[in-house]
Scaffold this active site. Structure first.
Site, short mmCIF file in Angstrom:
data_model
loop_
_atom_site.label_atom_id
_atom_site.label_comp_id
_atom_site.label_asym_id
_atom_site.label_seq_id
_atom_site.Cartn_x
_atom_site.Cartn_y
_atom_site.Cartn_z
N GLY A 126 -21.66 44.11 -8.51
CA GLY A 126 -21.24 42.74 -8.74
C GLY A 126 -20.58 42.14 -7.52
CD GLN A 131 -15.53 40.15 -4.51
OE1 GLN A 131 -16.43 40.12 -5.35
NE2 GLN A 131 -14.88 41.26 -4.20
CB CYS A 188 -10.92 44.42 -5.89
SG CYS A 188 -11.62 42.88 -5.28
CG LEU A 189 -15.87 46.27 -2.24
CD1 LEU A 189 -17.27 45.76 -1.91
CD2 LEU A 189 -15.61 47.58 -1.53
CG HIS A 230 -13.63 42.46 -11.48
ND1 HIS A 230 -12.63 43.39 -11.43
CD2 HIS A 230 -13.83 42.04 -10.21
CE1 HIS A 230 -12.24 43.54 -10.17
NE2 HIS A 230 -12.96 42.73 -9.41
CD GLU A 231 -17.77 40.49 -9.52
OE1 GLU A 231 -17.41 39.65 -8.68
OE2 GLU A 231 -17.67 41.72 -9.33
CG HIS A 234 -13.46 37.87 -7.58
ND1 HIS A 234 -12.44 38.09 -6.67
CD2 HIS A 234 -13.98 39.09 -7.86
CE1 HIS A 234 -12.35 39.38 -6.42
NE2 HIS A 234 -13.27 40.02 -7.14
#
Length: 269
Positions: A126, A131, A188-189, A230-231, A234
């Site tokens: 995802g 991001q 999370c990246l 989660h996405e 963002h």
């Protein structure tokens, strides 16, 4: 449920190229990363050992990122945008809706293509446009049987994780369909090297537009529902650390350690 403590939400955010190679030497080193449970992962990266990631030329400044979006600056030199990190305002402010009339434009289609490429190069399941420094309401997600095969069977069952094809959702609107929730570790990246437990709804509905501008509706449960939440977070300028249970926050290498006394057990509630 000691084995539940190993469950996480995302996949390894740490570049194997960074961890395994000493910059001053071409001799590879294999640190403790390879002794971590393969189930520990960041949502954007798959828990398998892959060759070092390729690097892509990109400026880390906000001006350069804005230039990439607006068609200015170093656009021609950039083959893939980098993942921006916590602290960058684009991750902490609400993203803008995409004008439906613009979805078919070369600019928006290029953003979507780059998001899919970045997600798969990670590799991951995802990614949200903020991001990669793009303040637009676009998410992409994909979970394959191959990705899932790297996780232990008991973990897959607990997470209710099933494969699904690539989804591109523009201007997604998320609605919870039940009050049932589950607690699992997330990462999370954009917040490299850390994990924390987050409570998420088990059943959600997301409506929006696909990459062709057509209406799309996704009814999701289990792990896919967690990915979508989660996405979508963002897009509202929210990171998982804004919703985490604070006492569960830890370094990724400490993921297998027991939760502190008083913390709720992981899994469905």
């Amino acid at each position: 449920m000691d084995t539940i403590h190993r469950f996480s939400f995302r996949l390894f955010p740490i570049s194997l190229a960074h961890c395994c190679l000493n910059p001053s030497s071409a001799t590879p080193k294999f640190p403790k990363l390879f002794h971590r449970p393969t189930s520990s992962f960041d949502f954007d990266c798959i828990p398998k050992f892959v060759p070092p990631r390729q690097t892509y030329s990109s400026s880390s400044t906000s001006i350069a990122k804005a230039g990439w979006f607006l068609g200015l600056g170093e656009q021609k030199k950039m083959s893939l945008p980098t993942i921006v990190k916590a602290g960058d305002p684009v991750l902490h402010e609400p993203a803008r809706e995409v004008d439906p009339k613009e979805i078919g434009s070369e600019k928006i289609q290029k953003i979507i293509d780059d998001m899919v490429l970045a997600m798969r190069k990670a590799p991951g399941v995802g990614l949200a446009a903020p991001q990669i420094g793009i303040p637009l309401r676009i998410i992409v997600l994909e979970d394959t049987q191959e990705y899932i095969s790297y996780a232990p069977k008991e973990e897959i069952k607990a997470q209710d994780r099933r494969p699904f094809d690539l989804l591109v959702i523009v201007n997604p609107k998320l609605k919870c369909k039940s009050n049932k929730t589950a607690l699992f570790f997330e990462g999370c990246l954009s917040v490299d090297g850390f994990r924390a437990v987050v409570e998420r709804h088990l059943d959600v509905e997301v409506v929006g537009l696909d990459r062709d501008g057509n209406p799309i509706k996704v009814d999701a449960s289990g792990w896919q529902a967690r990915i979508l939440q989660h996405e979508c977070d963002h897009l509202d300028g929210t990171l998982y650390v804004d919703k985490m249970l604070p006492r569960t926050f830890r370094m990724a290498e400490n993921l297998t350690l027991p939760l502190a006394e008083g913390c709720p057990k992981l899994g469905a509630r």
